[in-house]
Write a protein that holds these residues in place. Sequence first.
Motif, mmCIF file in Angstrom:
data_model
loop_
_atom_site.group_PDB
_atom_site.id
_atom_site.type_symbol
_atom_site.label_atom_id
_atom_site.label_comp_id
_atom_site.label_asym_id
_atom_site.label_seq_id
_atom_site.Cartn_x
_atom_site.Cartn_y
_atom_site.Cartn_z
ATOM 1 N N THR A 45 30.794 55.061 -4.369
ATOM 2 C CA THR A 45 31.186 53.757 -4.874
ATOM 3 C C THR A 45 30.924 53.696 -6.372
ATOM 4 O O THR A 45 30.123 54.440 -6.908
ATOM 5 N N GLU A 46 31.592 52.765 -7.034
ATOM 6 C CA GLU A 46 31.420 52.611 -8.470
ATOM 7 C C GLU A 46 29.980 52.221 -8.774
ATOM 8 O O GLU A 46 29.390 51.394 -8.097
ATOM 9 N N GLY A 47 29.389 52.833 -9.780
ATOM 10 C CA GLY A 47 28.019 52.527 -10.151
ATOM 11 C C GLY A 47 26.987 53.363 -9.419
ATOM 12 O O GLY A 47 25.813 53.283 -9.713
ATOM 13 N N CYS A 48 27.398 54.166 -8.470
ATOM 14 C CA CYS A 48 26.476 55.019 -7.713
ATOM 15 C C CYS A 48 26.063 56.192 -8.601
ATOM 16 O O CYS A 48 26.905 56.944 -9.080
ATOM 17 N N MET A 49 24.776 56.330 -8.839
ATOM 18 C CA MET A 49 24.289 57.385 -9.714
ATOM 19 C C MET A 49 23.766 58.588 -8.947
ATOM 20 O O MET A 49 23.700 59.684 -9.481
ATOM 21 N N ALA A 50 23.377 58.374 -7.696
ATOM 22 C CA ALA A 50 22.797 59.449 -6.903
ATOM 23 C C ALA A 50 23.051 59.182 -5.431
ATOM 24 O O ALA A 50 23.264 58.043 -5.021
ATOM 25 N N ILE A 51 23.004 60.266 -4.671
ATOM 26 C CA ILE A 51 23.135 60.142 -3.221
ATOM 27 C C ILE A 51 21.980 60.882 -2.554
ATOM 28 O O ILE A 51 21.481 61.873 -3.070
ATOM 29 N N TRP A 52 21.566 60.376 -1.428
ATOM 30 C CA TRP A 52 20.518 60.994 -0.616
ATOM 31 C C TRP A 52 21.251 61.752 0.479
ATOM 32 O O TRP A 52 22.002 61.156 1.244
ATOM 33 N N ALA A 53 21.084 63.069 0.533
ATOM 34 C CA ALA A 53 21.837 63.870 1.488
ATOM 35 C C ALA A 53 21.023 65.070 1.940
ATOM 36 O O ALA A 53 20.050 65.465 1.295
ATOM 37 N N TYR A 54 21.467 65.647 3.034
ATOM 38 C CA TYR A 54 20.822 66.843 3.573
ATOM 39 C C TYR A 54 21.333 68.067 2.820
ATOM 40 O O TYR A 54 22.535 68.261 2.664
ATOM 41 N N ASP A 55 20.427 68.890 2.330
ATOM 42 C CA ASP A 55 20.754 70.129 1.618
ATOM 43 C C ASP A 55 20.737 71.263 2.635
ATOM 44 O O ASP A 55 19.676 71.660 3.127
ATOM 45 N N VAL A 56 21.913 71.800 2.977
ATOM 46 C CA VAL A 56 21.999 72.821 4.022
ATOM 47 C C VAL A 56 21.358 74.136 3.595
ATOM 48 O O VAL A 56 20.883 74.896 4.440
ATOM 49 N N GLU A 57 21.334 74.422 2.299
ATOM 50 C CA GLU A 57 20.720 75.668 1.831
ATOM 51 C C GLU A 57 19.188 75.603 1.896
ATOM 52 O O GLU A 57 18.542 76.557 2.305
ATOM 53 N N ASN A 58 18.613 74.480 1.455
ATOM 54 C CA ASN A 58 17.155 74.339 1.437
ATOM 55 C C ASN A 58 16.594 73.710 2.708
ATOM 56 O O ASN A 58 15.390 73.614 2.872
ATOM 57 N N LYS A 59 17.491 73.246 3.580
ATOM 58 C CA LYS A 59 17.109 72.670 4.866
ATOM 59 C C LYS A 59 16.168 71.470 4.733
ATOM 60 O O LYS A 59 15.157 71.362 5.425
ATOM 61 N N ASP A 60 16.510 70.549 3.806
ATOM 62 C CA ASP A 60 15.774 69.304 3.676
ATOM 63 C C ASP A 60 16.652 68.241 3.016
ATOM 64 O O ASP A 60 17.730 68.542 2.525
ATOM 65 N N CYS A 61 16.186 67.018 3.043
ATOM 66 C CA CYS A 61 16.925 65.923 2.423
ATOM 67 C C CYS A 61 16.490 65.787 0.972
ATOM 68 O O CYS A 61 15.307 65.936 0.655
ATOM 69 N N ARG A 62 17.474 65.516 0.102
ATOM 70 C CA ARG A 62 17.227 65.432 -1.330
ATOM 71 C C ARG A 62 18.125 64.396 -1.970
ATOM 72 O O ARG A 62 19.116 63.989 -1.408
ATOM 73 N N ARG B 133 15.946 62.842 7.157
ATOM 74 C CA ARG B 133 14.809 61.945 6.935
ATOM 75 C C ARG B 133 15.231 60.847 5.966
ATOM 76 O O ARG B 133 15.994 61.084 5.040
ATOM 77 N N ASP B 134 14.684 59.656 6.169
ATOM 78 C CA ASP B 134 14.905 58.589 5.207
ATOM 79 C C ASP B 134 14.172 58.915 3.923
ATOM 80 O O ASP B 134 13.036 59.378 3.950
ATOM 81 N N GLY B 135 14.812 58.650 2.826
ATOM 82 C CA GLY B 135 14.196 58.911 1.533
ATOM 83 C C GLY B 135 13.766 57.636 0.850
ATOM 84 O O GLY B 135 14.048 56.533 1.304
ATOM 85 N N PHE B 136 13.057 57.811 -0.221
ATOM 86 C CA PHE B 136 12.527 56.702 -0.995
ATOM 87 C C PHE B 136 12.629 57.084 -2.465
ATOM 88 O O PHE B 136 12.251 58.184 -2.850
ATOM 89 N N VAL B 137 13.174 56.198 -3.276
ATOM 90 C CA VAL B 137 13.206 56.385 -4.725
ATOM 91 C C VAL B 137 12.289 55.327 -5.313
ATOM 92 O O VAL B 137 12.485 54.133 -5.090
ATOM 93 N N ASP B 138 11.279 55.765 -6.057
ATOM 94 C CA ASP B 138 10.318 54.807 -6.602
ATOM 95 C C ASP B 138 10.803 54.230 -7.929
ATOM 96 O O ASP B 138 11.867 54.603 -8.440
#
Length: 132
Positions: free
Chosen positions: A1-18, A42-47
């Motif tokens: 979406t417009e204004g979205c700077m980052a996404i929380w997604a599963y990294d298949v190479e590192n096998k974790d969410c980032r 996993r649910d993520g958190f951005v501080d």
Amino acid sequence: TEGCMAIWAYDVENKDCRIFKVSRIGKVQITDIDWQNESEHRDGFVDAFRMAGTERYHVRLELSLRAKNLLTEEFPLAVKDIRMENDKWIYEGDVTHMAGIGRFVIGLIRDIRILESDELRSYISEYLSLCK
């Protein structure tokens, strides 16, 4: 979406969410593969200091007026966690890594007192020992 700077997604190479910054994504490849690795998501958190992760550490700081003003200017997401208490500015919130808040505190070391967070005290102590 417009204004979205980052996404929380599963990294298949590192096998974790980032967190992935949209500006760094070179291309997106659509595949016919159904959703995989659901048990690893996993649910993520951005501080407020723009650090992302799954862990949360509680931090409580006493701020000078200068530190309070710089915190609100540089990290606007922190505003909701700042209040006046006994004529002192207090920041109290959760962070996911010590690096973000640590850089802020180290830069204003004479203007900030750590009231709660042994993790932050340790991070700053280790960081400052590297400067000797």
